[in-house]
Design an enzyme around this catalytic site. Structure first.
Site, PDB file in Angstrom:
ATOM      1  N   TYR A  68       0.872  -1.176   0.000  1.00  0.00           N
ATOM      2  CA  TYR A  68       0.000   0.000   0.000  1.00  0.00           C
ATOM      3  C   TYR A  68       0.907   1.224   0.000  1.00  0.00           C
ATOM      4  CZ  TYR A  68      -4.104   2.686   1.551  1.00  0.00           C
ATOM      5  OH  TYR A  68      -5.122   3.593   1.656  1.00  0.00           O
ATOM      6  N   ARG A 122      -6.748   9.326 -11.089  1.00  0.00           N
ATOM      7  CA  ARG A 122      -6.028  10.122 -10.070  1.00  0.00           C
ATOM      8  C   ARG A 122      -5.512   9.143  -9.029  1.00  0.00           C
ATOM      9  NH1 ARG A 122      -5.962   9.887  -5.082  1.00  0.00           N
ATOM     10  NH2 ARG A 122      -8.039  10.574  -4.487  1.00  0.00           N
ATOM     11  N   LYS A 140      -5.560  -2.095  -1.743  1.00  0.00           N
ATOM     12  CA  LYS A 140      -6.695  -1.829  -0.834  1.00  0.00           C
ATOM     13  C   LYS A 140      -7.343  -3.149  -0.436  1.00  0.00           C
ATOM     14  CE  LYS A 140      -7.020   2.830  -1.122  1.00  0.00           C
ATOM     15  NZ  LYS A 140      -7.340   3.888  -0.204  1.00  0.00           N
ATOM     16  N   GLU A 211     -12.403   4.064  -6.253  1.00  0.00           N
ATOM     17  CA  GLU A 211     -11.098   4.499  -5.748  1.00  0.00           C
ATOM     18  C   GLU A 211     -10.371   5.343  -6.780  1.00  0.00           C
ATOM     19  OE1 GLU A 211     -10.006   3.670  -2.620  1.00  0.00           O
ATOM     20  OE2 GLU A 211      -8.392   5.078  -3.025  1.00  0.00           O
ATOM     21  N   ASP A 212      -9.870   6.462  -6.327  1.00  0.00           N
ATOM     22  CA  ASP A 212      -8.962   7.285  -7.122  1.00  0.00           C
ATOM     23  C   ASP A 212      -9.491   7.626  -8.517  1.00  0.00           C
ATOM     24  OD1 ASP A 212      -7.482   7.259  -4.863  1.00  0.00           O
ATOM     25  OD2 ASP A 212      -5.751   6.199  -5.671  1.00  0.00           O
ATOM     26  N   ASP A 234     -14.091   5.751  -1.359  1.00  0.00           N
ATOM     27  CA  ASP A 234     -13.156   5.763  -0.261  1.00  0.00           C
ATOM     28  C   ASP A 234     -12.491   7.132  -0.090  1.00  0.00           C
ATOM     29  OD1 ASP A 234     -11.204   4.726   1.442  1.00  0.00           O
ATOM     30  OD2 ASP A 234      -9.876   4.380  -0.250  1.00  0.00           O
ATOM     31  N   ASP A 235     -12.245   7.836  -1.166  1.00  0.00           N
ATOM     32  CA  ASP A 235     -11.520   9.099  -1.062  1.00  0.00           C
ATOM     33  C   ASP A 235     -12.419  10.220  -0.551  1.00  0.00           C
ATOM     34  OD1 ASP A 235      -8.948   8.201  -2.199  1.00  0.00           O
ATOM     35  OD2 ASP A 235     -10.225   7.778  -3.917  1.00  0.00           O
ATOM     36  N   ASN A 378      -0.689  11.500  -0.580  1.00  0.00           N
ATOM     37  CA  ASN A 378       0.120  10.292  -0.786  1.00  0.00           C
ATOM     38  C   ASN A 378       0.679  10.272  -2.201  1.00  0.00           C
ATOM     39  OD1 ASN A 378      -0.483   9.063   1.766  1.00  0.00           O
ATOM     40  ND2 ASN A 378      -2.534   8.661   0.990  1.00  0.00           N
TER      41      ASN A 378
HETATM   42  N1  NDP Z   1      -4.690  10.142   3.652  1.00  0.00           N
HETATM   43  C1  NDP Z   1      -5.764   9.650   3.084  1.00  0.00           C
HETATM   44  O1  NDP Z   1      -6.457   8.787   3.625  1.00  0.00           O
HETATM   45  C2  NDP Z   1      -6.162  10.160   1.757  1.00  0.00           C
HETATM   46  C3  NDP Z   1      -5.301  10.932   1.030  1.00  0.00           C
HETATM   47  N2  NDP Z   1      -5.656  11.375  -0.212  1.00  0.00           N
HETATM   48  C4  NDP Z   1      -4.675  12.164  -0.930  1.00  0.00           C
HETATM   49  O2  NDP Z   1      -5.175  13.453  -1.127  1.00  0.00           O
HETATM   50  C5  NDP Z   1      -4.636  13.979  -2.318  1.00  0.00           C
HETATM   51  C6  NDP Z   1      -5.759  14.651  -3.077  1.00  0.00           C
HETATM   52  O3  NDP Z   1      -6.745  13.708  -3.464  1.00  0.00           O
HETATM   53  P1  NDP Z   1      -8.079  14.205  -4.171  1.00  0.00           P
HETATM   54  O4  NDP Z   1      -8.780  15.197  -3.327  1.00  0.00           O
HETATM   55  O5  NDP Z   1      -8.873  13.039  -4.566  1.00  0.00           O
HETATM   56  O6  NDP Z   1      -7.439  14.890  -5.454  1.00  0.00           O
HETATM   57  P2  NDP Z   1      -8.042  15.999  -6.355  1.00  0.00           P
HETATM   58  O7  NDP Z   1      -7.260  16.012  -7.592  1.00  0.00           O
HETATM   59  O8  NDP Z   1      -9.517  15.806  -6.421  1.00  0.00           O
HETATM   60  O9  NDP Z   1      -7.777  17.359  -5.523  1.00  0.00           O
HETATM   61  C7  NDP Z   1      -6.567  18.010  -5.393  1.00  0.00           C
HETATM   62  C8  NDP Z   1      -6.832  19.403  -4.873  1.00  0.00           C
HETATM   63  O10 NDP Z   1      -5.593  20.026  -4.604  1.00  0.00           O
HETATM   64  C9  NDP Z   1      -5.580  21.291  -5.234  1.00  0.00           C
HETATM   65  N3  NDP Z   1      -4.248  21.709  -5.623  1.00  0.00           N
HETATM   66  C10 NDP Z   1      -3.475  21.272  -6.645  1.00  0.00           C
HETATM   67  N4  NDP Z   1      -2.354  21.992  -6.727  1.00  0.00           N
HETATM   68  C11 NDP Z   1      -2.418  22.909  -5.743  1.00  0.00           C
HETATM   69  C12 NDP Z   1      -1.583  23.958  -5.325  1.00  0.00           C
HETATM   70  N5  NDP Z   1      -0.415  24.223  -5.930  1.00  0.00           N
HETATM   71  N6  NDP Z   1      -1.964  24.723  -4.288  1.00  0.00           N
HETATM   72  C13 NDP Z   1      -3.122  24.484  -3.674  1.00  0.00           C
HETATM   73  N7  NDP Z   1      -3.974  23.506  -4.011  1.00  0.00           N
HETATM   74  C14 NDP Z   1      -3.618  22.736  -5.045  1.00  0.00           C
HETATM   75  C15 NDP Z   1      -6.439  21.118  -6.477  1.00  0.00           C
HETATM   76  O11 NDP Z   1      -6.817  22.414  -6.931  1.00  0.00           O
HETATM   77  P3  NDP Z   1      -7.741  22.642  -8.237  1.00  0.00           P
HETATM   78  O12 NDP Z   1      -9.114  22.233  -7.776  1.00  0.00           O
HETATM   79  O13 NDP Z   1      -7.609  24.097  -8.476  1.00  0.00           O
HETATM   80  O14 NDP Z   1      -7.192  21.768  -9.298  1.00  0.00           O
HETATM   81  C16 NDP Z   1      -7.560  20.293  -5.883  1.00  0.00           C
HETATM   82  O15 NDP Z   1      -8.490  21.108  -5.233  1.00  0.00           O
HETATM   83  C17 NDP Z   1      -3.945  12.838  -3.049  1.00  0.00           C
HETATM   84  O16 NDP Z   1      -2.552  12.979  -2.904  1.00  0.00           O
HETATM   85  C18 NDP Z   1      -4.386  11.603  -2.314  1.00  0.00           C
HETATM   86  O17 NDP Z   1      -3.363  10.664  -2.243  1.00  0.00           O
HETATM   87  C19 NDP Z   1      -6.877  11.098  -0.757  1.00  0.00           C
HETATM   88  C20 NDP Z   1      -7.763  10.321  -0.067  1.00  0.00           C
HETATM   89  C21 NDP Z   1      -7.485   9.794   1.234  1.00  0.00           C
HETATM   90  C1  PYR Z   2      -5.263   6.737   0.720  1.00  0.00           C
HETATM   91  C2  PYR Z   2      -5.940   7.028  -0.518  1.00  0.00           C
HETATM   92  O1  PYR Z   2      -6.983   6.478  -0.796  1.00  0.00           O
HETATM   93  C3  PYR Z   2      -5.391   8.001  -1.410  1.00  0.00           C
HETATM   94  O2  PYR Z   2      -4.343   8.552  -1.109  1.00  0.00           O
HETATM   95  O3  PYR Z   2      -6.010   8.245  -2.440  1.00  0.00           O
HETATM   96 MG    MG Z   3      -7.572   6.892  -2.786  1.00  0.00          MG
END
Ligand code: NDP
Ligand code: PYR
Ligand code: MG
Length: 518
Positions: A68, A122, A140, A211-212, A234-235, A378
Site C-alpha cells: 500500500y 487520479r 486496498k 477508488e482514485d 473511499d476518497d 500520498n
Molecule cells: N490520507 C488519506 O487517507 C487520503 C489521502 N488522499 C490524498 O489526497 C490527495 C488529493 O486527493 P483528491 O482530493 O482526490 O485529489 P483531487 O485532484 O480531487 O484534488 C486536489 C486538490 O488540490 C488542489 N491543488 C493542486 N495543486 C495545488 C496547489 N499548488 N496549491 C493548492 N492547491 C492545489 C487542487 O486544486 P484545483 O481544484 O484548483 O485543481 C484540488 O483542489 C492525493 O494525494 C491523495 O493521495 C486522498 C484520499 C485519502
Molecule cells: C489513501 C488514498 O486512498 C489516497 O491517497 O487516495
Molecule cells: Mg484513494
C-alpha cells in the site's frame, strides 16, 4: 501450494513451514529497493498465496507500506514495466456493449463480495496513470483481507481501462492499457452505467468501492449510483474526522479553545478535501450548530488560492465552502492565507509535496500552542510536510498525522511518533460492516459513525503517547468495532438485512463479527 502440503521429492527434507516463513522474510528484507520488495511479494502471492497471507498477517507494520502507500505508488507508476501475470480484472472501454459477458467469464463458483474499482485517473497524488492503476485496487483489497478478515476469494480488484490523458503512457510501447485518450463525458457515463448495472447483476452480493477517480467523476458517480447500488467512494469518505477529533482534544487541552471554535484550513479542495470538509460539517451539526454556522469554521484552498464566492467559473463542488466574508485581492500564497485565517488546524489534500514550508509551519506554531497539521497527500513524495520538519519547526508542539507512514523522530531526547491519517483504518471496517449487515447502501451516517468509532478506539497506551490514530497492529480489533458501528447505523437508516446481527447485544455482535473474520 503452501509448504505444509508439499510432498514432492524435490522439496529438501529440512524445509518446514515455519522456517520457510522466516526464509521468505529474509529474502524480502535482503532487497533494499521498495519496488523490488513489491515485486517479490507479488510473486510470492502468485506462487504460494497461503504463505503470502501468513507473512502479511503476522508482519503487517512491515508489509503494508509495501503493498500500500507509499510503495504501491511506485508499483502503479511502473506497472506496465513490472507486469508479470494477470491479477484482477480489466474492463476496457472496448468491452462497452458486452461488459456482462466479460464479467460472466469470471471463474464460476466464486462469489466476490467486495470490488475496489479504479479508472486510474487520479492514483494517489500521482495523477492519471491509466491502466497502471490496478495495484491500488489490489493493495486496498489486501488491506480488507489483512485488516478486516475478508476472505481472499471474496475480493476482486478491477481497473476500468478507458484510456489515459497522460501522453507518455500512450507513447510507451510497454504500456498495458488501451492507447487512447479518455472518452468524453457522455461515452464515459454510458460505460459506467453499463458497468455498474452489469457488475451488480453478475455479482449480486457485491459491494463496490470507487477508488482514485478524478475529482469530477468521483463526485458524479458517487452521487449517481449510491442510491441504486451498494457503492461508496473511499476518497470522498476519507479518515480525517476521527483523527481531527482526537487532535482537537489534545490541542484544546493546551489552548482552552473548545472543539466548536476550531478553524480548519483545507489545502486542497478536491474529492477528498471537500468530502472530508462535509463530514466535519455534518459532525458539527450533530453538536447543535446549523450547517451555515458549521461551514464558517472551514476555509478551502485550491490551486488558485483561498476559495471565495466571487471567483468566476467556480466548480460546483467548491461552491458550498466558498467564503463570502473575504474582501480584498485574491489570496494565493499559503503563508498569507494562514495569516488571514489564523487556523487551529491545517489539513493537506493537495498532492503538492513540501507545500507546508518552514514559514507556513512556523506561523501555525506561533498562532497555536499545539498546532494541528495533517499533511495527508500520498505517497510520501506528494506529502505536504515531513514529520521531521514538522517536529523541528514547531519544537515538537505539532499534533501530526500524515497519509503515508513516517518513522519516529527524536527531538531533544524524546521520541515522537507520527499518526497515519489514512483511510486504510476506515474502509476495511466499513466494508465488513456493510457485508455482514447485508446493507443495501452505504449512507453518509454509516461512514460518519465508523469515523467516530475510530476516534474512540484509542487505548490508554495510545492516548498517553498522544496518538491520534490507533496503532496499525490492532487493525483487526478496530475493524470489528467499526463494523459494529456501521451495522448499527445501517439498521437505523433502514438499509440492513441481517436480523441475526441486528438483534444481538453489542458484546455478542462483536463476537459474531470477529467470528466471521477469515
Ligand atoms: N490520507 C488519506 O487517507 C487520503 C489521502 N488522499 C490524498 O489526497 C490527495 C488529493 O486527493 P483528491 O482530493 O482526490 O485529489 P483531487 O485532484 O480531487 O484534488 C486536489 C486538490 O488540490 C488542489 N491543488 C493542486 N495543486 C495545488 C496547489 N499548488 N496549491 C493548492 N492547491 C492545489 C487542487 O486544486 P484545483 O481544484 O484548483 O485543481 C484540488 O483542489 C492525493 O494525494 C491523495 O493521495 C486522498 C484520499 C485519502
Ligand atoms: C489513501 C488514498 O486512498 C489516497 O491517497 O487516495
Ligand atoms: Mg484513494
Amino acid at each position: 501450494m503452501s509448504v505444509a502440503v508439499m510432498t514432492h521429492a524435490s522439496i529438501p527434507p529440512h524445509i518446514t513451514e515455519t522456517d520457510h516463513v522466516q526464509r521468505s522474510l529474509v529474502q524480502l528484507r535482503s532487497k533494499s529497493d521498495g519496488l523490488e520488495q513489491y515485486i517479490f511479494l507479488n510473486g510470492l502471492k502468485e506462487r504460494d498465496p497461503s504463505l503470502f497471507y501468513k507473512i502479511l498477517l503476522s508482519n503487517m507494520m512491515e508489509i503494508i507500506p509495501i503493498l500500500y502507500t507509499p510503495t504501491v505508488g511506485d508499483a502503479c507508476t511502473y506497472y506496465s514495466q513490472i507486469w508479470r501475470h494477470p491479477e484482477g480484472l480489466y474492463i476496457s472501454i472496448k468491452h462497452k456493449g458486452h461488459i456482462r459477458q466479460i464479467l460472466r467469464q469470471y471463474p464460476a463458483g466464486t462469489n466476490p463480495r467486495i470490488a475496489v474499482v479504479t479508472d486510474g485517473s487520479r492514483i494517489l497524488g500521482l495523477g492519471d496513470l491509466g491502466a497502471n492503476g490496478l495495484p491500488i485496487s489490489i493493495g486496498k483489497l489486501d488491506l480488507y483481507i489483512a485488516g478486516a478478515g475478508i476472505r481472499p476469494s471474496s475480493v476482486i480488484p478491477i481497473c476500468l481501462d478507458v484510456g489515459t490523458n497522460t501522453q507518455r503512457f500512450i507513447d510507451d510501447p510497454l504500456y498495458i492499457g488501451v492507447r487512447q485518450k479518455r472518452p468524453a463525458d457522455p461515452e464515459m457515463d454510458e460505460f459506467m452505467e453499463e458497468f455498474m448495472s452489469a457488475v451488480s447483476e453478475v455479482f449480486p452480493e457485491l459491494l463496490v468501492q470507487f477508488e482514485d477517480f478524478s475529482t469530477d467523476n468521483a463526485f458524479k458517480y458517487l452521487d449517481h449510483f449510491r442510491s441504486r447500488y451498494r457503492v461508496f467512494n473511499d476518497d470522498v469518505s476519507a479518515v480525517v474526522l476521527s483523527g481531527f477529533l482526537n487532535a482537537a482534544r489534545i490541542s484544546s487541552a493546551a489552548s482552552g479553545i473548545p472543539l466548536t471554535e476550531h478553524k480548519i484550513l483545507f489545502f486542497g479542495a478536491g474529492s477528498s478535501g471537500i468530502g472530508v470538509a462535509k463530514q466535519l460539517v455534518s459532525f458539527f451539526t450533530e453538536l447543535g450548530m446549523n450547517a451555515d454556522e458549521a461551514k464558517k469554521h472551514i476555509y478551502t484552498v485550491d490551486s488558485k488560492g483561498l476559495i471565495t464566492a466571487d471567483r468566476k467559473g467556480l466548480q460546483e463542488h467548491k461552491k458550498f465552502f466558498a467564503r463570502t466574508d473575504y474582501e480584498g485581492p485574491a489570496l494565493t500564497n499559503l503563508a498569507d492565507i494562514v495569516k488571514y485565517v489564523q487556523p487551529t488546524a491545517l489539513l493537506g489534500l493537495s498532492t503538492i509535496g513540501g507545500a507546508f514550508t518552514g514559514e507556513v509551519v512556523k506561523l501555525m506554531a506561533a498562532m497555536n500552542k499545539r498546532p494541528i497539521i495533517f499533511p495527508l497527500s500520498n505517497p510520501v513524495s506528494k506529502c505536504e510536510l515531513s514529520f521531521k520538519d514538522a517536529i523541528n519547526w514547531t519544537n515538537a508542539r505539532v499534533v501530526f498525522a500524515s497519509g503515508s507512514p513516517y518513522k519516529p523522530v527524536v527531538y531533544e531526547g524524546t521520541t515522537y511518533e507520527a499518526g497515519q491519517g489514512n483511510n486504510m483504518y476506515m474502509f476495511p471496517g466499513i466494508g465488513l460492516g456493510a457485508i455482514l449487515s447485508k446493507s443495501e447502501h452505504i449512507t453518509d451516517a454509516m461512514v460518519e459513525k465508523a469515523a467516530i468509532a475510530l476516534s474512540t478506539s484509542l487505548n490508554e497506551e495510545e492516548s498517553s503517547h498522544e496518538l491520534v490514530y490507533p496503532r496499525l497492529d490492532r487493525i483487526r480489533d478496530i475493524s470489528a468495532q467499526l463494523a459494529l458501528a456501521v451495522a448499527r447505523q445501517a439498521h437505523k437508516d433502514g438499509v440492513d438485512n441481517n436480523s441475526v446481527l441486528r438483534n444481538l447485544n453489542d458484546y455478542d455482535a462483536l463476537r459474531y463479527i470477529k467470528g466471521k473474520m477469515w
